[in-house]
Enzyme design. Structure first.
Site, PDB file in Angstrom:
ATOM      1  N   CYS A   3       4.269  -6.011   2.233  1.00 35.95           N
ATOM      2  CA  CYS A   3       2.994  -5.461   1.268  1.00 35.95           C
ATOM      3  C   CYS A   3       2.537  -6.650   0.433  1.00 35.95           C
ATOM      4  O   CYS A   3       3.147  -6.594  -0.629  1.00 35.95           O
ATOM      5  CB  CYS A   3       3.459  -4.047   0.791  1.00 35.95           C
ATOM      6  N   CYS A  32       2.048  -5.267  -3.230  1.00 40.71           N
ATOM      7  CA  CYS A  32       3.344  -5.157  -3.753  1.00 40.71           C
ATOM      8  C   CYS A  32       3.793  -6.347  -4.342  1.00 40.71           C
ATOM      9  O   CYS A  32       4.234  -6.404  -5.613  1.00 40.71           O
ATOM     10  CB  CYS A  32       4.411  -4.574  -2.769  1.00 40.71           C
TER      11      CYS A  32
END
Length: 271
Positions: free
Chosen positions: A30, A33
């Protein structure tokens, strides 16, 4: 899978009863993230001691993500006293993240607040007062402490109760309680200075009702106030109605007197 076991209940749920725990649900693939991580770590360093940061890899612990309703990542949840107090999804810039956290984190003096609430509940108000004053000295904008202190001062020092409520604005989660206490503090001040009220047929009954409120004899007070709403609504700038509303806020929506008399007040306003 991780080589070492991760005990979410111990690391997050149990720990959050001692200190707030910020959980970052993320995954290695991600990109947002990865963008959020340095911001989280920088804010955690600046606010050291206010919360603990725990990262949960949703690839390694999908059952935890599912249990806590994680539908998109990064998902950041703040746990306080075993439950999610606030959260957001997506990457935030560092300044926005810090602003969010400062609003979401409970007071660092919540232990003292709990102590004061316990003392008040045990009928030891005199011991609670200095605790609340210590909290407000360290954190003047603490609305909960201000409301509790004002409540303690309300009957004997209404002017000081009003002073304690000054920092609480309309955006505070304590605004309704503060407004009720402001109304009652002003009314109790009239008992000490009845000359502040205009002379009228309603004055004696109005002061008598205020006296009953101060004695927490709410039912007959509400009866008298609602009768004044019917007969002399304009007295003290709609004072009887405002007093009723303050009592309802003080007692809460679920209180039997609030449920019963709110309808009676509505009827009195439209006769």
């Amino acid at each position: 899978m991780s080589d070492s076991p991760f005990d979410f209940d111990r690391a997050v749920i149990e720990a959050s009863f001692t200190i707030p725990v910020l959980v970052d649900f993320w995954a290695p693939w991600c990109a947002p993230c990865r963008a959020l991580t340095p911001a989280l770590e920088a804010v955690a360093a600046r606010l050291a001691g206010r919360f603990e940061l725990v990262k949960v890899n949703t690839e390694e612990h999908p059952e935890i993500a599912q249990q806590y309703g994680v539908r998109g990542i990064p998902n950041v949840k703040l746990f306080v006293d075993g439950a999610v107090a606030d959260e957001f999804t997506g990457a935030l810039p560092e300044s926005a993240l810090e602003d969010w956290l400062k609003g979401a984190l409970p007071s660092p003096h919540r232990g003292q607040l709990k102590l004061a609430e316990g003392l008040i509940g045990a009928g030891r108000a005199a011991e609670a007062e200095p605790v609340l004053r210590q909290v407000l000295a360290a954190e003047p904008a603490n609305g909960r402490a201000a409301v509790l202190l004002a409540h303690l001062l309300l009957k004997t020092q209404p002017d000081e109760a009003l002073e304690a409520l000054k920092p609480i604005g309309p955006d505070s989660d304590q605004s309704d309680a503060a407004e009720a206490l402001r109304t009652l503090a002003r009314l109790f001040g009239l008992l000490e200075h009845p000359e502040r009220l205009a002379e009228a047929d309603a004055k004696s009954a109005y002061l008598d009702a205020i006296g009953k409120i101060r004695e927490e004899d709410y039912e007959p007070a509400l009866d008298q106030l609602i009768e004044l709403v019917r007969k002399a609504r304009g007295y003290d700038e709609d004072g009887a109605r405002k007093a009723c509303v303050a009592i309802f806020r003080l007692l809460g929506d679920g209180h039997e007197l609030t449920r019963r008399y709110r309808g009676q007040l509505s009827n009195a306003l439209y006769v």
